[in-house]
Design a protein around this motif. Structure first.
Motif, PDB file in Angstrom:
ATOM      1  N   ASN A 274       0.826  -1.212   0.000  1.00 24.07           N
ATOM      2  CA  ASN A 274       0.000   0.000   0.000  1.00 24.07           C
ATOM      3  C   ASN A 274       0.861   1.263   0.000  1.00 24.07           C
ATOM      4  OD1 ASN A 274      -2.732  -0.921  -0.099  1.00 24.07           O
ATOM      5  ND2 ASN A 274      -2.526  -1.671   1.995  1.00 24.07           N
TER       6      ASN A 274
ATOM      7  N   PRO B 188      -3.607  -8.797  -5.192  1.00 24.37           N
ATOM      8  CA  PRO B 188      -4.817  -8.034  -5.505  1.00 24.37           C
ATOM      9  C   PRO B 188      -4.637  -6.530  -5.306  1.00 24.37           C
ATOM     10  CG  PRO B 188      -5.085  -9.245  -3.442  1.00 24.37           C
ATOM     11  CD  PRO B 188      -3.822  -9.744  -4.077  1.00 24.37           C
ATOM     12  N   ILE B 189      -3.717  -6.133  -4.438  1.00 22.52           N
ATOM     13  CA  ILE B 189      -3.480  -4.708  -4.210  1.00 22.52           C
ATOM     14  C   ILE B 189      -2.902  -4.064  -5.463  1.00 22.52           C
ATOM     15  CG2 ILE B 189      -2.113  -3.036  -2.887  1.00 22.52           C
ATOM     16  CD1 ILE B 189      -2.264  -5.022  -0.529  1.00 22.52           C
TER      17      ILE B 189
ATOM     18  N   ASP C  68      -2.817  -5.501  -8.494  1.00 21.29           N
ATOM     19  CA  ASP C  68      -3.657  -5.788  -9.654  1.00 21.29           C
ATOM     20  C   ASP C  68      -4.824  -4.816  -9.752  1.00 21.29           C
ATOM     21  OD1 ASP C  68      -4.074  -7.850 -11.872  1.00 21.29           O
ATOM     22  OD2 ASP C  68      -6.034  -7.872 -10.900  1.00 21.29           O
ATOM     23  N   LYS C  69      -5.415  -4.475  -8.621  1.00 17.69           N
ATOM     24  CA  LYS C  69      -6.545  -3.544  -8.619  1.00 17.69           C
ATOM     25  C   LYS C  69      -6.130  -2.184  -9.167  1.00 17.69           C
ATOM     26  CE  LYS C  69     -10.055  -1.495  -5.591  1.00 17.69           C
ATOM     27  NZ  LYS C  69     -10.569  -1.415  -4.192  1.00 17.69           N
ATOM     28  N   GLN C  70      -4.889  -1.796  -8.902  1.00 18.97           N
ATOM     29  CA  GLN C  70      -4.378  -0.507  -9.377  1.00 18.97           C
ATOM     30  C   GLN C  70      -3.737  -0.618 -10.763  1.00 18.97           C
ATOM     31  OE1 GLN C  70      -4.881   2.351  -7.731  1.00 18.97           O
ATOM     32  NE2 GLN C  70      -5.990   1.173  -6.175  1.00 18.97           N
ATOM     33  N   LYS C  71      -3.836  -1.802 -11.371  1.00 14.67           N
ATOM     34  CA  LYS C  71      -3.256  -2.057 -12.694  1.00 14.67           C
ATOM     35  C   LYS C  71      -1.755  -1.785 -12.709  1.00 14.67           C
ATOM     36  CE  LYS C  71      -7.557  -1.154 -15.199  1.00 14.67           C
ATOM     37  NZ  LYS C  71      -8.192  -0.425 -16.332  1.00 14.67           N
TER      38      LYS C  71
ATOM     39  N   LEU D  88      -4.219 -13.598 -12.475  1.00 16.66           N
ATOM     40  CA  LEU D  88      -4.345 -12.148 -12.459  1.00 16.66           C
ATOM     41  C   LEU D  88      -3.553 -11.555 -13.630  1.00 16.66           C
ATOM     42  CD1 LEU D  88      -4.077 -11.370  -8.641  1.00 16.66           C
ATOM     43  CD2 LEU D  88      -6.127 -11.537 -10.054  1.00 16.66           C
TER      44      LEU D  88
END
Length: 402
Positions: free
Chosen positions: A115, A139-140, A142-145, A163
């Protein structure tokens, strides 16, 4: 501290096998071309909302905890690549900046570290050593590409989620298990005990290896045993394993527990052989095992700088800059930065989706592991595992398994 004197064009990369020797000039050219002549490309997007500042590469690595010795190797390898690329003009007319965060090989700490890197505007993640700590960061990012070029962590669970932005440039647990079984058969093992520490990385390799034992051409199964990491007394586990009478023990966890287990097995009278997985390839394993107790231990491992043919000049450059010998995963971290830079250059942007598409399109980019092309799972087509053995307190190449 002396400044590193070479540019990427002059920094010789290693070739893993004689068949790659003819490509050395191409490797050097690839490094130079991938990091120069980029000033005319316009960057369409950047983390942090600016296309003018440095391109931040984030790196979660263990700088504290039981695997803290590995972190500096990875950081230094990555920084060496950053400095070389910047000396040649950077990427897209911008400098690269490496930002490291300590994940302590701990899942909660790793999430906090990831983060921080997102908040700092990282365009690509080039970290990841312990799979158990790397998994919750997927996922952290990946969510932010934010594409992840993972240099060390190699549990199959890292790619099992499919992912889009996750790539591995180290061989997978499946590939390591296959290398372990091949070596055990080649070395004449009769009955093998497999031990893990119940973490994602360790259990992944252990389960995959144990499943192959007892099949045609493989040694027989003795037992599979899990230990609790962080303990100092493993005598109950040692006693349990010895009851199965193995002549070979394969430890798939990290060097702290591995060294203790080797020492305690020897103290209990075990005369057989040890094989350890790549998380135990560190000089500290030998120290903890008691020096002579670690001699002759085998390991499944991708090449280290010292066992890579042709890496002498790279090692000298590393030593000149950092005043120390490179260690495990320093070359993989060096390549992670180079791969990320090449993908950003090819994309003409730091946009995550565009960089990911460029990573998927890489074909023949030269790395220490040879020409790079990702599979559909974003892994290497060849894990590149070899067998090392401890000689005079350090790991040396034993067998290429060819």
């Amino acid at each position: 501290m002396k400044t590193h004197p070479t540019t990427p064009a002059a920094s010789p990369l290693a070739v893993r096998t004689p068949s790659h020797a003819a490509t050395l000039a191409a490797i050097l050219t690839a490094v130079a071309v991938s990091t120069t002549g980029c000033g005319g490309l316009l960057d369409s997007s950047s983390k942090g909302g600016s296309s003018k500042g440095p391109i931040i590469l984030g790196m979660d690595i263990p700088l504290s905890g039981s695997s803290a010795d590995i972190g500096p190797y990875m950081r230094n390898g990555a920084q060496l690549a950053v400095d070389e690329i910047n000396a040649s003009g950077g990427v897209l007319g911008r400098k690269l900046q490496l930002q490291t965060e300590d994940d302590a090989c701990d899942p909660k700490t790793a999430v906090a570290a990831a983060n921080k890197l997102v908040a700092a505007g990282a365009s690509v993640s080039v970290g990841g050593y312990c799979s158990g700590a790397t998994l919750p960061t997927l996922p952290i990012f990946d969510k932010q590409k934010i594409p992840m070029v993972i240099p060390a962590a190699n549990s199959n669970q890292l790619v099992a989620q499919h992912l889009k932005h996750v790539f591995l440039i180290n061989g997978t647990g499946k590939q390591q298990a296959a290398a372990a079984v091949a070596w055990l058969a080649k070395d004449g093992a009769k009955s093998v005990a497999v031990m893990d520490d119940n973490t994602s990385y360790s259990k992944d390799i252990a389960d995959l290896t144990y499943a192959q034992l007892g099949t045609a051409g493989a040694p027989s199964k003795a037992t599979e045993e899990a230990v609790n990491p962080g303990e100092s007394d493993y005598s109950p586990n040692v006693t349990s394993v010895l009851k199965s009478n193995p002549d070979y023990i394969y430890w798939t966890g990290y060097y702290q527990e591995g060294g203790l287990l080797i020492r305690q097995f020897r103290q209990a009278g075990y005369k057989g052989k040890f094989l350890v997985a790549d998380g135990s390839v560190d000089r500290k394993l030998v120290e903890i095992a008691g020096g002579s107790g670690g001699e002759g231990v085998y390991a499944t491992m991708t090449q280290t700088p010292q066992t890579t043919p042709g890496a002498e000049n790279w090692i000298a450059s590393y030593k000149q800059k950092f005043g120390a010998e490179p260690g495990p995963y320093s070359t993989q971290s060096y390549d992670a930065v180079r791969v990320a830079a090449e993908a950003i250059k090819a994309a003409g942007s730091t946009d995550g989706d565009k960089v990911t598409a460029s990573l998927e399109g890489l074909n023949g980019f030269q790395t220490f592991a040879g020409p790079l092309k990702f599979t559909s799972d974003h892994t290497l087509s060849n894990g590149g595992f070899v067998i090392l053995t401890v000689k005079n307190g350090d790991f040396a190449l034993q067998d290429s398994l060819n």
